[in-house]
Design a protein around this motif. Structure first.
Motif, mmCIF file in Angstrom:
data_model
loop_
_atom_site.group_PDB
_atom_site.id
_atom_site.type_symbol
_atom_site.label_atom_id
_atom_site.label_comp_id
_atom_site.label_asym_id
_atom_site.label_seq_id
_atom_site.Cartn_x
_atom_site.Cartn_y
_atom_site.Cartn_z
ATOM 1 N N PHE A 99 22.696 -9.508 32.243
ATOM 2 C CA PHE A 99 23.981 -9.430 31.560
ATOM 3 C C PHE A 99 24.807 -10.635 31.993
ATOM 4 O O PHE A 99 25.299 -10.678 33.116
ATOM 5 C CB PHE A 99 24.726 -8.156 31.963
ATOM 6 C CG PHE A 99 24.319 -6.947 31.184
ATOM 7 C CD1 PHE A 99 23.091 -6.900 30.536
ATOM 8 C CD2 PHE A 99 25.159 -5.847 31.091
ATOM 9 C CE1 PHE A 99 22.710 -5.784 29.814
ATOM 10 C CE2 PHE A 99 24.787 -4.729 30.377
ATOM 11 C CZ PHE A 99 23.569 -4.690 29.738
ATOM 12 N N ALA A 100 24.916 -11.605 31.111
ATOM 13 C CA ALA A 100 25.756 -12.756 31.419
ATOM 14 C C ALA A 100 27.197 -12.368 31.124
ATOM 15 O O ALA A 100 27.466 -11.662 30.161
ATOM 16 C CB ALA A 100 25.343 -13.935 30.558
ATOM 17 N N PRO B 38 16.797 -7.334 22.866
ATOM 18 C CA PRO B 38 17.729 -6.707 23.814
ATOM 19 C C PRO B 38 18.105 -7.646 24.953
ATOM 20 O O PRO B 38 19.217 -7.587 25.481
ATOM 21 C CB PRO B 38 16.939 -5.507 24.355
ATOM 22 C CG PRO B 38 15.799 -5.304 23.431
ATOM 23 C CD PRO B 38 15.502 -6.628 22.803
ATOM 24 N N LEU B 39 17.179 -8.534 25.317
ATOM 25 C CA LEU B 39 17.464 -9.466 26.404
ATOM 26 C C LEU B 39 18.456 -10.526 25.941
ATOM 27 O O LEU B 39 19.347 -10.943 26.678
ATOM 28 C CB LEU B 39 16.179 -10.142 26.882
ATOM 29 C CG LEU B 39 14.969 -9.234 27.086
ATOM 30 C CD1 LEU B 39 13.809 -10.037 27.659
ATOM 31 C CD2 LEU B 39 15.307 -8.079 28.003
ATOM 32 N N GLY C 53 21.858 -9.264 26.156
ATOM 33 C CA GLY C 53 22.352 -9.349 27.525
ATOM 34 C C GLY C 53 22.801 -10.757 27.855
ATOM 35 O O GLY C 53 23.896 -10.977 28.370
ATOM 36 N N LEU C 54 21.982 -11.738 27.518
ATOM 37 C CA LEU C 54 22.283 -13.133 27.848
ATOM 38 C C LEU C 54 23.513 -13.656 27.110
ATOM 39 O O LEU C 54 24.193 -14.563 27.565
ATOM 40 C CB LEU C 54 21.082 -14.027 27.505
ATOM 41 C CG LEU C 54 19.823 -13.849 28.355
ATOM 42 C CD1 LEU C 54 18.670 -14.658 27.775
ATOM 43 C CD2 LEU C 54 20.073 -14.259 29.797
ATOM 44 N N SER C 55 23.787 -13.101 25.942
ATOM 45 C CA SER C 55 24.870 -13.632 25.110
ATOM 46 C C SER C 55 26.262 -13.258 25.611
ATOM 47 O O SER C 55 27.253 -13.815 25.164
ATOM 48 C CB SER C 55 24.738 -13.102 23.677
ATOM 49 O OG SER C 55 25.098 -11.731 23.635
ATOM 50 N N GLY C 56 26.330 -12.291 26.500
ATOM 51 C CA GLY C 56 27.638 -11.804 26.922
ATOM 52 C C GLY C 56 28.031 -10.519 26.223
ATOM 53 O O GLY C 56 28.961 -9.831 26.636
ATOM 54 N N LEU C 57 27.337 -10.177 25.143
ATOM 55 C CA LEU C 57 27.683 -8.958 24.401
ATOM 56 C C LEU C 57 27.423 -7.720 25.261
ATOM 57 O O LEU C 57 28.254 -6.808 25.296
ATOM 58 C CB LEU C 57 26.869 -8.880 23.098
ATOM 59 C CG LEU C 57 27.040 -7.603 22.275
ATOM 60 C CD1 LEU C 57 28.487 -7.421 21.847
ATOM 61 C CD2 LEU C 57 26.147 -7.622 21.036
ATOM 62 N N GLY C 58 26.284 -7.718 25.961
ATOM 63 C CA GLY C 58 25.967 -6.571 26.826
ATOM 64 C C GLY C 58 27.107 -6.303 27.790
ATOM 65 O O GLY C 58 27.521 -5.164 28.008
ATOM 66 N N ASN C 59 27.643 -7.383 28.341
ATOM 67 C CA ASN C 59 28.714 -7.270 29.315
ATOM 68 C C ASN C 59 30.009 -6.739 28.721
ATOM 69 O O ASN C 59 30.827 -6.132 29.405
ATOM 70 C CB ASN C 59 28.947 -8.659 29.924
ATOM 71 C CG ASN C 59 29.776 -8.599 31.169
ATOM 72 O OD1 ASN C 59 30.997 -8.559 31.088
ATOM 73 N ND2 ASN C 59 29.133 -8.549 32.310
ATOM 74 N N GLY D 174 25.987 -2.322 28.040
ATOM 75 C CA GLY D 174 25.077 -3.071 27.177
ATOM 76 C C GLY D 174 25.015 -2.434 25.813
ATOM 77 O O GLY D 174 25.559 -1.363 25.573
#
Lengths: 415, 425
Positions: free
Chosen positions: A335-336, B166-167, B170-176, B187
């Motif tokens: 989670f970035a 799904p990864l 997470g990497l995009s900032g949306l999960g956060n 997420g």
């Protein structure tokens, strides 16, 4: 067809894919404006028409650049209207409508995403009659027909009525907050998604028009735009009677797993992904249990497996785990935070954030589109227009009005 | 619900789809890529999907829609019984070629010389390693438009990242950003967003490049980063971050309006989404929900004040909505001019009278399962309606004869030999 006053500033570089495409945008709010932004990003000349006086509604929505509320400082407006030209026009008046018709007579595409009831119905027929090559995209929250045709909507209601909102959060995340309400997509994401969907039939019709010669009327339901997000679940229900609910959906081990400084997202539903993951973890003893040999066996021990995963990640940082995962080919991300994305080396290498300078809000970086074209590189031509910035250019240079005419129109609040 | 038969497009006079005449050589597999070429095919393009039995499209794997042979499905025993495959690959043609064989590459080069576009969503650089990078494709056909979707782009220090939707989320900032206010991020627990965004951006960009290629005779190469497509949906958050140094809070609140949330209704897991964009809408909400005191409370009269009291307003609304049926309440609020909608679960959505009337779900026939329900395009055009399902998803290798024989002019003997040598496989 008469010559156009094209984009005000032209830069020396190869023509972009949609150079020469003339778009007129009448869009209150986010969805239609985002559609225009996408077309402008590939070189279309997008002319945004705003109501005189206050301008587009999103000019009044914060947050504002420098935290100073001002109609030229809305971050949302600045972003949605990058690369466009802008004029003011009250097309509900007779004079205004006549001017609109002169503008659309020379356009290729008209995007209307404005559910204000005063957009005159007959005007659309006139506009299409006068320019049969015009492609008109009508964006409505729930389309033009059906029991909800008159419903109002914005991002939250569209996403939640579209079916995918109900499934967020699902599975383990839902179990953590069993009484929690469904969650929305953050910010304006949902409406931008509608704008993206709408750009599709517009481009298809534009591609087709050259060969066939005629315009098109396209109706986009912003509600329907969302259902592709839950396509799989709908198909399961429709064809197999399987009904996914929040409790049952996506129940698996892995997924979001906490670690020392945040969260990783871990994907290991397939056998080889499980094996890769265990190898990364040093083939721990617990994983050799006969019950974990098959996917269905593992599915019976979700919580137990999850505990083992969490114990392993607890003392490791997300970057540390991510690097290990990449080395071992494990399907794992982290989670970035938005700040981490903004400073990522990957995005710097790809120049994802590109600066544009605005006369009031100043220079700031904007995210560029998510594709790179080798022959026709993307560029930022100009920042969002200030209110009425291109009035003189359009009304005088393009339509041939005099300064006196413009003054009169302004006095009558048409412009 | 409208019923559509396979191949009706050619029978219907006067219907011409916008991308008719565009031929696409499609290496896409699983979800993000096929959803993109699905749109092109629905819009009339002739999409030729290149598959191989040597490494089957992941969307052909998994639990079959008839029976419960999960293990067999995962091993590829039921490639024709996958509803997601059917949905994403309708209207396409399919051929089988084992691309690890040099002769397969020769055949593809020949096909590319008579096509308009080549698409893939392999990991970065994979097509180039097969000898089919853009430089080579351009030699064969200067007008070709090639598009590659990859997790993080073809270039840059992370270009070799192995990614799934799904990864990427997470990497995009949306999960956060997804989660309850004041709680840790949850997420977005699904792949749909990460894949669908990439599909749409790609379909948009490739149509623009095809348009230019037809006008100028010069092709283009499009490098799509799935990660960036996910970030693009959040662009406003990044501007905010750059300006204020802060990222927005999680939760259902709006950065500018209140109330704006999802509230509990009658029923076990039933909810309504309500947003309030103006003072008038606030008064209307109070009137429908019987919140007389709140309506008169000067502390809630203006947008800015409502925003700073949003917790109080949410609690007030929640206290009333619980006794309402969600659809009824949405109808009442809409009648009063408030953007409100029931939170539709999957069943609500499928059975919605609105969707039924608009015919978004269509019945289509398929040779292995009689008929099935698929989703139509989310737009209608005056001429071609929603586009249509004129051909069911292809069986594996179904169009080998047409493509290798009719299009490329290979003789029956030559085809048989290629089958024998497992080049066509």
């Amino acid at each position: 067809m008469t010559a156009q006053a094209g984009p005000a500033q032209t830069m020396e570089s190869s023509p972009q894919c949609l150079d020469g495409m003339r778009v007129v945008e009448i869009a209150a709010g986010v969805a239609g404006a985002y559609c225009g932004r996408l077309l402008a990003s590939l070189g279309a000349d997008v002319l945004k028409i705003e109501p005189p006086g206050s301008g587009d509604v999103t000019r009044g929505w914060g947050p504002f650049a420098g935290d100073i509320p001002h109609r030229e400082r809305s971050l949302l407006f600045l972003n949605l209207n990058l690369n466009k030209r802008g004029i003011t026009l009250d097309f509900t008046s007779r004079t205004g409508l006549a001017l609109l018709r002169r503008i659309t007579a020379e356009a290729d595409v008209l995007v209307i995403a404005d559910d204000r009831p005063h957009f005159p119905e007959h005007a659309l027929e006139q506009i299409r009659d006068e320019n049969p090559r015009l492609i008109v995209a009508l964006m409505r929250p729930f389309g033009l027909s059906g029991p909800y045709a008159q419903y109002k909507a914005e991002g939250l209601t569209l996403f939640q009525a579209g079916g995918s909102g109900y499934l967020v959060p699902a599975g383990p995340a839902h179990r953590e907050f069993p009484d929690g309400q469904p969650l929305n997509l953050p910010g304006h994401t949902s409406q931008e998604y509608c704008g993206l969907v709408a750009s599709m039939p517009i481009l298809a019709a534009y591609y087709d028009r050259d060969g066939r010669g005629g315009g098109q009327l396209i109706e986009v339901s912003e509600h329907e735009a969302h259902i592709s997000l839950s396509r799989h679940q709908i198909l399961l229900l429709a064809n197999e009677g399987l009904y996914e609910k929040r409790e049952t959906y996506h129940v698996t081990y892995g997924g979001r797993v906490p670690c020392a400084d945040g969260y990783v997202e871990w994907y290991m539903t397939q056998d080889d992904q499980w094996k890769d993951s265990m190898r990364m973890m040093g083939d721990p003893e617990w994983a050799k249990d006969e019950r974990f040999r098959t996917a269905s066996g593992r599915n019976d021990c979700l919580d137990e497996i999850q505990e083992h995963l969490c114990a392993w990640t607890a003392d490791k940082s997300k970057f540390e785990i991510y690097r290990m995962a990449q080395k071992e080919g494990v399907a794992l991300g982290f989670f970035a935070t938005p700040a981490e994305v903004a400073t990522s080396n990957q995005e710097h290498a790809r120049n994802f954030f590109t600066s544009a300078s605005h006369p009031v809000a100043g220079a700031m970086p904007y995210p560029l589109s998510s594709y790179r074209l080798s022959e026709t590189p993307l560029r930022v031509e100009r920042a969002a227009p200030t209110l009425g910035q291109h009035n003189r250019q359009v009304y005088m240079e393009q339509l041939g009005l005099t300064a006196g005419d413009l003054k009169t129109l302004s006095r009558l609040s048409v412009v | 619900m409208s019923s559509q038969q396979v191949e009706t497009a050619s029978q219907r006079s006067g219907t011409r789809l916008p991308l008719e005449g565009v031929r696409v050589v499609d290496f896409c597999w699983v979800v993000a890529g096929p959803q993109m070429t699905n749109m092109l095919a629905d819009l009339g393009a002739e999409v030729i999907k290149v598959e191989s039995r040597a490494r089957m499209d992941g969307a052909r794997l998994g639990r079959p829609m008839i029976g419960d042979d999960l293990a067999g499905g995962d091993a590829g025993a039921w490639p024709e019984l996958q509803p997601l495959y059917h949905s994403m690959n309708r209207n396409k043609l399919a051929i089988t070629l084992d691309m690890t064989q040099p002769r397969a590459r020769d055949i593809i080069e020949k096909l590319c010389s008579i096509s308009h576009a080549v698409t893939d969503n392999f990991s970065a650089g994979a097509l180039a390693r097969l000898g089919l990078g853009y430089e080579r494709l351009r030699e064969i056909n200067p007008a070709i438009v090639a598009l590659s979707i990859s997790g993080t782009g073809q270039e840059g220090p992370m270009n070799d990242a192995s990614t799934y939707a799904p990864l990427v989320v997470g990497l995009s900032g949306l999960g956060n950003l997804m989660g309850y206010e004041g709680e840790p991020p949850l997420g977005y627990m699904r792949g749909a967003y990460g894949d669908t965004h990439a599909s749409l951006f790609s379909a948009f960009a490739i149509m623009a490049a095809l348009y230019r290629a037809r006008r100028t005779g010069v092709g283009d190469y499009l490098d799509v980063s799935q990660w960036e497509t996910a970030v693009n949906g959040l662009e406003f958050h990044f501007l905010d971050l750059f300006d204020s140094g802060k990222a927005r809070a999680r939760g259902n609140k709006h950065p500018w309006f209140a109330p704006h949330g999802i509230y509990r209704c009658q029923g076990e897991d039933d909810w309504i989404g309500i947003s309030c964009e103006s003072d008038g809408q606030w008064r209307a909400i109070c009137s429908v929900l019987g919140l007389k005191e709140a309506a008169e409370n000067p502390r809630y009269a203006e947008a800015f004040d409502r925003l700073s009291s949003s917790d109080e307003l949410d609690a007030l609304i929640d206290s009333q909505t619980a006794s309402w049926e969600k659809t009824q309440l949405a109808t009442e609020l809409q009648a009063a001019g408030v953007p409100a909608a029931p939170v539709m679960n999957i069943k609500d959505q499928y059975e919605s009278p609105h969707f039924r009337e608009r015919g978004i779900h269509v019945e289509a026939s398929h040779p292995k399962i009689d008929y099935e329900v698929l989703q139509g395009l989310p737009w209608k055009t005056a001429r071609a309606g929603r586009g249509e399902i004129r051909r069911a998803a292809p069986l594996i290798g179904q169009h080998n004869e047409f493509v290798f024989g009719e299009l490329l002019g290979l003789s029956q003997d030559a085809i048989a030999e290629l089958v024998e040598q497992k080049v066509i496989y």
